[in-house]
Design an enzyme around this catalytic site. Structure first.
Site, PDB file in Angstrom:
ATOM      1  CE1 TYR A  29      41.877  36.211  43.208  1.00  7.75           C
ATOM      2  CE2 TYR A  29      41.540  35.337  45.507  1.00  7.75           C
ATOM      3  CZ  TYR A  29      41.105  35.947  44.320  1.00  7.75           C
ATOM      4  OH  TYR A  29      39.859  36.494  44.532  1.00  7.75           O
ATOM      5  CG  ASN A  47      36.495  41.574  34.081  1.00  9.55           C
ATOM      6  OD1 ASN A  47      36.501  42.279  32.823  1.00  9.55           O
ATOM      7  ND2 ASN A  47      36.515  40.456  34.241  1.00  9.55           N
ATOM      8  CB  CYS A  93      36.147  36.795  39.128  1.00 13.52           C
ATOM      9  SG  CYS A  93      35.762  37.809  37.601  1.00 13.52           S
ATOM     10  CG  HIS A  94      31.871  32.890  40.214  1.00 15.58           C
ATOM     11  ND1 HIS A  94      31.936  33.387  38.725  1.00 15.58           N
ATOM     12  CD2 HIS A  94      31.474  31.722  39.982  1.00 15.58           C
ATOM     13  CE1 HIS A  94      31.335  32.782  38.040  1.00 15.58           C
ATOM     14  NE2 HIS A  94      31.161  31.487  38.635  1.00 15.58           N
TER      15      HIS A  94
END
Length: 102
Positions: free
Chosen positions: A22, A44, A56-57
């Site tokens: 992030y 999302n 995103c994982h």
DNA sequence: TCGAATGACAGCG
DNA sequence: CGCTGTCATTCGA
């Protein structure tokens, strides 16, 4: 390109078998709201989860832990493992090794 | 180890 | 319409 879109664009650039954090995403987006990045992925617009388009994982904490993924989306962690990323107790073993830097 | 900060969105007045 | 709380984090004291 807005805030969220920037997050997705960068996330989409992550190659298979690699992860990012992030912090890096936020840095590229010229923002310090690291949580906003995760929040953007969370809400999302593609769908409920960032399935398919935005991986995103593959976005984790800068500490090498998967973060909140472990709680609710821990199934996705299994996907990471399947892609070649080794995770031990919600923590990435070869974190720096698989860390994708833009 | 704990609290503040930061961006976006939903809920409430 | 505007404010507050919440969230998949990170940094500083």
């Amino acid at each position: 390109m807005g805030f969220n879109e920037g997050v997705w664009e960068l996330a989409k650039r992550i190659p298979k078998g690699r992860v990012t954090t992030y912090k890096i995403l936020a840095g590229k987006l010229r923002t310090k709201a690291y949580r906003a990045v995760g929040n953007a992925l969370n809400r999302n617009p593609h769908g409920f989860l960032c399935s398919g388009k935005v991986p995103c994982h593959r976005v984790v904490k800068s500490t090498g832990e998967v973060g909140g993924f472990a709680h609710r989306t821990k199934k996705k962690i299994k996907m990471l493992k399947k892609e070649g990323i080794k995770i031990r107790k919600n923590k990435i073993e070869d974190f720096e090794n698989v860390l994708f830097r833009f």
